[in-house]
Design a protein around this motif. Sequence first.
Motif, short mmCIF file in Angstrom:
data_model
loop_
_atom_site.label_atom_id
_atom_site.label_comp_id
_atom_site.label_asym_id
_atom_site.label_seq_id
_atom_site.Cartn_x
_atom_site.Cartn_y
_atom_site.Cartn_z
N ARG A 55 0.83 -1.20 0.00
CA ARG A 55 0.00 0.00 0.00
C ARG A 55 0.86 1.24 0.00
O ARG A 55 1.89 1.30 0.67
CB ARG A 55 -0.84 0.07 1.29
CG ARG A 55 -1.92 -0.91 1.41
CD ARG A 55 -2.60 -0.65 2.74
NE ARG A 55 -3.66 -1.57 3.01
CZ ARG A 55 -4.36 -1.59 4.13
NH1 ARG A 55 -4.07 -0.73 5.11
NH2 ARG A 55 -5.31 -2.45 4.31
N PRO A 56 0.40 2.28 -0.71
CA PRO A 56 1.12 3.55 -0.59
C PRO A 56 0.83 4.14 0.79
O PRO A 56 -0.21 3.85 1.40
CB PRO A 56 0.50 4.40 -1.69
CG PRO A 56 -0.83 3.80 -1.96
CD PRO A 56 -0.71 2.33 -1.64
N PRO A 57 1.72 4.96 1.31
CA PRO A 57 1.47 5.57 2.62
C PRO A 57 0.29 6.54 2.54
O PRO A 57 0.05 7.17 1.50
CB PRO A 57 2.77 6.30 2.94
CG PRO A 57 3.49 6.44 1.64
CD PRO A 57 3.00 5.34 0.74
N VAL A 58 -0.44 6.65 3.64
CA VAL A 58 -1.55 7.59 3.72
C VAL A 58 -1.31 8.53 4.90
O VAL A 58 -0.58 8.21 5.83
CB VAL A 58 -2.92 6.87 3.87
CG1 VAL A 58 -3.27 6.12 2.61
CG2 VAL A 58 -2.92 5.93 5.05
N TYR A 59 -1.95 9.70 4.82
CA TYR A 59 -1.75 10.75 5.82
C TYR A 59 -3.12 11.23 6.29
O TYR A 59 -4.05 11.35 5.48
CB TYR A 59 -0.95 11.90 5.19
CG TYR A 59 0.34 11.38 4.62
CD1 TYR A 59 1.45 11.17 5.43
CD2 TYR A 59 0.41 10.99 3.28
CE1 TYR A 59 2.61 10.63 4.92
CE2 TYR A 59 1.58 10.44 2.76
CZ TYR A 59 2.67 10.26 3.58
OH TYR A 59 3.82 9.70 3.08
N PRO A 60 -3.28 11.51 7.58
CA PRO A 60 -4.59 11.92 8.10
C PRO A 60 -5.13 13.15 7.36
O PRO A 60 -4.39 14.09 7.09
CB PRO A 60 -4.32 12.25 9.57
CG PRO A 60 -3.08 11.47 9.90
CD PRO A 60 -2.27 11.43 8.64
N VAL A 61 -6.40 13.08 7.01
CA VAL A 61 -7.08 14.20 6.34
C VAL A 61 -8.41 14.42 7.05
O VAL A 61 -9.20 13.49 7.20
CB VAL A 61 -7.33 13.92 4.84
CG1 VAL A 61 -8.12 15.06 4.21
CG2 VAL A 61 -6.02 13.69 4.10
N THR A 62 -8.64 15.66 7.48
CA THR A 62 -9.88 16.03 8.14
C THR A 62 -10.38 17.34 7.54
O THR A 62 -9.66 18.00 6.80
CB THR A 62 -9.69 16.22 9.66
OG1 THR A 62 -8.74 17.27 9.87
CG2 THR A 62 -9.20 14.94 10.34
N GLY A 63 -11.59 17.69 7.89
CA GLY A 63 -12.11 18.95 7.41
C GLY A 63 -13.54 19.19 7.84
O GLY A 63 -14.13 18.40 8.58
N VAL A 64 -14.09 20.30 7.35
CA VAL A 64 -15.46 20.70 7.64
C VAL A 64 -16.11 21.09 6.31
O VAL A 64 -15.49 21.76 5.49
CB VAL A 64 -15.50 21.90 8.61
CG1 VAL A 64 -16.92 22.40 8.81
CG2 VAL A 64 -14.87 21.55 9.93
N VAL A 65 -17.36 20.66 6.14
CA VAL A 65 -18.12 21.02 4.95
C VAL A 65 -19.28 21.91 5.38
O VAL A 65 -20.01 21.60 6.33
CB VAL A 65 -18.68 19.78 4.23
CG1 VAL A 65 -19.52 20.18 3.02
CG2 VAL A 65 -17.54 18.86 3.79
N THR A 66 -19.44 23.03 4.66
CA THR A 66 -20.58 23.91 4.88
C THR A 66 -21.31 24.13 3.56
O THR A 66 -20.71 24.05 2.49
CB THR A 66 -20.15 25.28 5.45
OG1 THR A 66 -19.23 25.89 4.56
CG2 THR A 66 -19.52 25.13 6.83
#
Length: 154
Positions: free
Chosen positions: A33-44
């Motif tokens: 697997r390729p490395p993954v990095y945490p991704v977060t956010g907010v949708v409005t």
Amino acid sequence: MSVRGLALYCFVSVSLLAGCGGGGSKDKWEKQRPPVYPVTGVVTLDGEKLEGAIVTFRPKNGTDAATGKTDHEGRFRLTTFDSNDGATAGDFVVTVTQYEEVIPPEGYNSDTSPPLPAPKLLTPPKYADFSKSGLAYSVSDKGKNEFEIALQKK
């Protein structure tokens, strides 16, 4: 135990042991697997936090996509391989979709009842199309990957 029974026992035992070691196909796959990095956010949507929307990050290079669902505060965390693991590094085009929940009526039977209506798209249609959404983000292998996705009805 007869010779035939002993031979069968040995064959079955060796076969089972061969499939039970560490380094099985799952371990091998996870190492590739390729490395993954945490991704977060907010949708409005028009400044209001959007609950229950599906956020999809599709890499421009065609590798693994990542998805997440917004909570009651409009927050999401992306998943590529394992729950909330993040996304690969790179450039992404993004869609955000929220559909009306279709609840079957009491006594509904999918074998004998007419089909349920298709769920209605609640977000503007352009945000459901990668080529029209206008949403593009880059995930970095360094630092935070936190995004504010502001959708507009018009």
